[in-house]
Design a protein around this motif. Structure first.
Motif, PDB file in Angstrom:
ATOM      1  N   SER A  80       0.829  -1.211   0.000  1.00  0.00           N
ATOM      2  CA  SER A  80       0.000   0.000   0.000  1.00  0.00           C
ATOM      3  C   SER A  80       0.864   1.263   0.000  1.00  0.00           C
ATOM      4  O   SER A  80       0.610   2.210  -0.744  1.00  0.00           O
ATOM      5  CB  SER A  80      -0.917  -0.015   1.221  1.00  0.00           C
ATOM      6  OG  SER A  80      -1.661   1.156   1.291  1.00  0.00           O
ATOM      7  N   ARG A  81       1.908   1.251   0.811  1.00  0.00           N
ATOM      8  CA  ARG A  81       2.803   2.416   0.901  1.00  0.00           C
ATOM      9  C   ARG A  81       3.573   2.620  -0.404  1.00  0.00           C
ATOM     10  O   ARG A  81       3.673   3.724  -0.921  1.00  0.00           O
ATOM     11  CB  ARG A  81       3.754   2.212   2.077  1.00  0.00           C
ATOM     12  CG  ARG A  81       4.653   3.370   2.383  1.00  0.00           C
ATOM     13  CD  ARG A  81       5.316   3.144   3.748  1.00  0.00           C
ATOM     14  NE  ARG A  81       6.403   4.034   3.980  1.00  0.00           N
ATOM     15  CZ  ARG A  81       6.287   5.311   4.326  1.00  0.00           C
ATOM     16  NH1 ARG A  81       5.106   5.835   4.474  1.00  0.00           N
ATOM     17  NH2 ARG A  81       7.352   6.052   4.529  1.00  0.00           N
ATOM     18  N   MET A  82       4.113   1.534  -0.949  1.00  0.00           N
ATOM     19  CA  MET A  82       4.922   1.631  -2.156  1.00  0.00           C
ATOM     20  C   MET A  82       4.085   1.938  -3.396  1.00  0.00           C
ATOM     21  O   MET A  82       4.581   2.525  -4.346  1.00  0.00           O
ATOM     22  CB  MET A  82       5.723   0.342  -2.367  1.00  0.00           C
ATOM     23  CG  MET A  82       6.711   0.037  -1.254  1.00  0.00           C
ATOM     24  SD  MET A  82       7.848   1.383  -0.884  1.00  0.00           S
ATOM     25  CE  MET A  82       9.009   1.172  -2.196  1.00  0.00           C
ATOM     26  N   MET A  83       2.814   1.560  -3.392  1.00  0.00           N
ATOM     27  CA  MET A  83       1.924   1.832  -4.527  1.00  0.00           C
ATOM     28  C   MET A  83       1.797   3.331  -4.786  1.00  0.00           C
ATOM     29  O   MET A  83       1.478   3.749  -5.894  1.00  0.00           O
ATOM     30  CB  MET A  83       0.528   1.258  -4.266  1.00  0.00           C
ATOM     31  CG  MET A  83       0.415  -0.219  -4.479  1.00  0.00           C
ATOM     32  SD  MET A  83       0.047  -0.682  -6.149  1.00  0.00           S
ATOM     33  CE  MET A  83      -1.509   0.116  -6.432  1.00  0.00           C
ATOM     34  N   ARG A  84       2.056   4.132  -3.787  1.00  0.00           N
ATOM     35  CA  ARG A  84       1.953   5.593  -3.956  1.00  0.00           C
ATOM     36  C   ARG A  84       2.888   6.109  -5.036  1.00  0.00           C
ATOM     37  O   ARG A  84       2.616   7.133  -5.661  1.00  0.00           O
ATOM     38  CB  ARG A  84       2.244   6.299  -2.634  1.00  0.00           C
ATOM     39  CG  ARG A  84       1.218   5.993  -1.564  1.00  0.00           C
ATOM     40  CD  ARG A  84       1.567   6.697  -0.283  1.00  0.00           C
ATOM     41  NE  ARG A  84       0.774   6.176   0.812  1.00  0.00           N
ATOM     42  CZ  ARG A  84       0.995   6.459   2.073  1.00  0.00           C
ATOM     43  NH1 ARG A  84       1.992   7.268   2.413  1.00  0.00           N
ATOM     44  NH2 ARG A  84       0.234   5.945   3.018  1.00  0.00           N
ATOM     45  N   PHE A  85       4.002   5.397  -5.285  1.00  0.00           N
ATOM     46  CA  PHE A  85       4.930   5.826  -6.334  1.00  0.00           C
ATOM     47  C   PHE A  85       4.278   5.818  -7.710  1.00  0.00           C
ATOM     48  O   PHE A  85       4.714   6.520  -8.603  1.00  0.00           O
ATOM     49  CB  PHE A  85       6.188   4.950  -6.359  1.00  0.00           C
ATOM     50  CG  PHE A  85       7.105   5.175  -5.188  1.00  0.00           C
ATOM     51  CD1 PHE A  85       7.561   6.430  -4.867  1.00  0.00           C
ATOM     52  CD2 PHE A  85       7.514   4.109  -4.406  1.00  0.00           C
ATOM     53  CE1 PHE A  85       8.404   6.642  -3.785  1.00  0.00           C
ATOM     54  CE2 PHE A  85       8.359   4.303  -3.326  1.00  0.00           C
ATOM     55  CZ  PHE A  85       8.803   5.568  -3.012  1.00  0.00           C
ATOM     56  N   ALA A  86       3.252   5.011  -7.877  1.00  0.00           N
ATOM     57  CA  ALA A  86       2.555   4.945  -9.167  1.00  0.00           C
ATOM     58  C   ALA A  86       1.681   6.170  -9.384  1.00  0.00           C
ATOM     59  O   ALA A  86       1.132   6.346 -10.469  1.00  0.00           O
ATOM     60  CB  ALA A  86       1.711   3.676  -9.246  1.00  0.00           C
ATOM     61  N   TYR A  87       1.567   7.017  -8.382  1.00  0.00           N
ATOM     62  CA  TYR A  87       0.709   8.199  -8.484  1.00  0.00           C
ATOM     63  C   TYR A  87       1.499   9.499  -8.388  1.00  0.00           C
ATOM     64  O   TYR A  87       0.936  10.551  -8.122  1.00  0.00           O
ATOM     65  CB  TYR A  87      -0.393   8.128  -7.417  1.00  0.00           C
ATOM     66  CG  TYR A  87      -1.258   6.914  -7.632  1.00  0.00           C
ATOM     67  CD1 TYR A  87      -2.269   6.929  -8.587  1.00  0.00           C
ATOM     68  CD2 TYR A  87      -1.011   5.729  -6.957  1.00  0.00           C
ATOM     69  CE1 TYR A  87      -3.032   5.806  -8.832  1.00  0.00           C
ATOM     70  CE2 TYR A  87      -1.772   4.596  -7.195  1.00  0.00           C
ATOM     71  CZ  TYR A  87      -2.782   4.642  -8.129  1.00  0.00           C
ATOM     72  OH  TYR A  87      -3.526   3.522  -8.379  1.00  0.00           O
ATOM     73  N   LEU A  88       2.824   9.411  -8.610  1.00  0.00           N
ATOM     74  CA  LEU A  88       3.624  10.628  -8.695  1.00  0.00           C
ATOM     75  C   LEU A  88       3.254  11.358  -9.983  1.00  0.00           C
ATOM     76  O   LEU A  88       2.830  10.743 -10.964  1.00  0.00           O
ATOM     77  CB  LEU A  88       5.112  10.292  -8.708  1.00  0.00           C
ATOM     78  CG  LEU A  88       5.706   9.828  -7.379  1.00  0.00           C
ATOM     79  CD1 LEU A  88       7.092   9.243  -7.603  1.00  0.00           C
ATOM     80  CD2 LEU A  88       5.764  10.978  -6.385  1.00  0.00           C
ATOM     81  N   LEU A 105      15.494  14.378  -1.506  1.00  0.00           N
ATOM     82  CA  LEU A 105      14.961  13.802  -0.283  1.00  0.00           C
ATOM     83  C   LEU A 105      15.071  12.285  -0.328  1.00  0.00           C
ATOM     84  O   LEU A 105      15.434  11.709  -1.335  1.00  0.00           O
ATOM     85  CB  LEU A 105      13.497  14.226  -0.083  1.00  0.00           C
ATOM     86  CG  LEU A 105      12.560  14.035  -1.266  1.00  0.00           C
ATOM     87  CD1 LEU A 105      11.453  13.092  -0.881  1.00  0.00           C
ATOM     88  CD2 LEU A 105      11.977  15.370  -1.639  1.00  0.00           C
ATOM     89  N   SER A 106      14.748  11.641   0.782  1.00  0.00           N
ATOM     90  CA  SER A 106      14.882  10.191   0.878  1.00  0.00           C
ATOM     91  C   SER A 106      13.711   9.476   0.212  1.00  0.00           C
ATOM     92  O   SER A 106      12.670  10.075  -0.070  1.00  0.00           O
ATOM     93  CB  SER A 106      14.954   9.780   2.353  1.00  0.00           C
ATOM     94  OG  SER A 106      13.673   9.929   2.948  1.00  0.00           O
ATOM     95  N   ALA A 112       5.643  10.111   0.900  1.00  0.00           N
ATOM     96  CA  ALA A 112       4.714  11.116   1.430  1.00  0.00           C
ATOM     97  C   ALA A 112       4.385  12.176   0.378  1.00  0.00           C
ATOM     98  O   ALA A 112       3.253  12.671   0.315  1.00  0.00           O
ATOM     99  CB  ALA A 112       5.296  11.768   2.677  1.00  0.00           C
ATOM    100  N   VAL A 113       5.348  12.511  -0.459  1.00  0.00           N
ATOM    101  CA  VAL A 113       5.136  13.520  -1.497  1.00  0.00           C
ATOM    102  C   VAL A 113       4.093  13.055  -2.508  1.00  0.00           C
ATOM    103  O   VAL A 113       3.332  13.857  -3.046  1.00  0.00           O
ATOM    104  CB  VAL A 113       6.470  13.858  -2.196  1.00  0.00           C
ATOM    105  CG1 VAL A 113       6.250  14.708  -3.436  1.00  0.00           C
ATOM    106  CG2 VAL A 113       7.409  14.577  -1.236  1.00  0.00           C
ATOM    107  N   ALA A 114       4.021  11.761  -2.737  1.00  0.00           N
ATOM    108  CA  ALA A 114       3.071  11.216  -3.718  1.00  0.00           C
ATOM    109  C   ALA A 114       1.619  11.510  -3.336  1.00  0.00           C
ATOM    110  O   ALA A 114       0.750  11.516  -4.196  1.00  0.00           O
ATOM    111  CB  ALA A 114       3.284   9.714  -3.877  1.00  0.00           C
TER     112      ALA A 114
END
Length: 131
Positions: A80-88, A105-106, A112-114
């Motif tokens: 769930s957390r890593m899936m956010r990268f697909a919404y950058l 940034l890290s 969090a930015v996503a």
């Protein structure tokens, strides 16, 4: 027929070593990648996994995040957390994947930015030169 004068031979000094039983091609010892081609491989891998998981959900190959987590042998929270990268934003993805602009940034902060609106992401992800 080709003549010896028509042949161009290119020599690329690479070494092949085995890593985990698989051949790995290594560049010459004096090779330094240009700055515009370097990117943390962890970032590229995370983005690739996120898009793969998103595609699985969209095509029906996986029904839920829990299905993906079970298949990948990771926690559903991680997926769930890593899936956010697909919404950058497309602009951020272009800079990370195509232009290979280094992050300011890290990887954890990038997650969090996503969640932020696309218009805000660029300024948060990269240190843009002041004009």
């Amino acid at each position: 027929m080709t003549h010896a004068d028509d042949t161009i031979r290119v020599l690329i000094p690479l070494k092949v070593r085995k890593k985990n039983g698989r051949p790995k091609i290594l560049p010459p010892a004096d090779y330094l990648p240009s700055e515009d081609q370097t990117q943390d491989p962890h970032i590229l891998r995370a983005i690739g996994r996120a898009w793969s998981w998103r595609r699985q959900l969209e095509t029906g190959a996986a029904s839920t995040i829990q299905d993906i987590a079970a298949a990948e042998k990771v926690s559903d929270r991680f997926v769930s957390r890593m899936m956010r990268f697909a919404y950058l934003s497309p602009e951020v993805l272009d800079n990370l994947v195509i232009r290979r602009v280094p992050l300011a940034l890290s990887l954890n902060d990038l997650v969090a930015v996503a969640d932020r609106p696309w218009a805000e992401q660029m300024d948060m992800v990269f240190e843009l030169p002041e004009t």
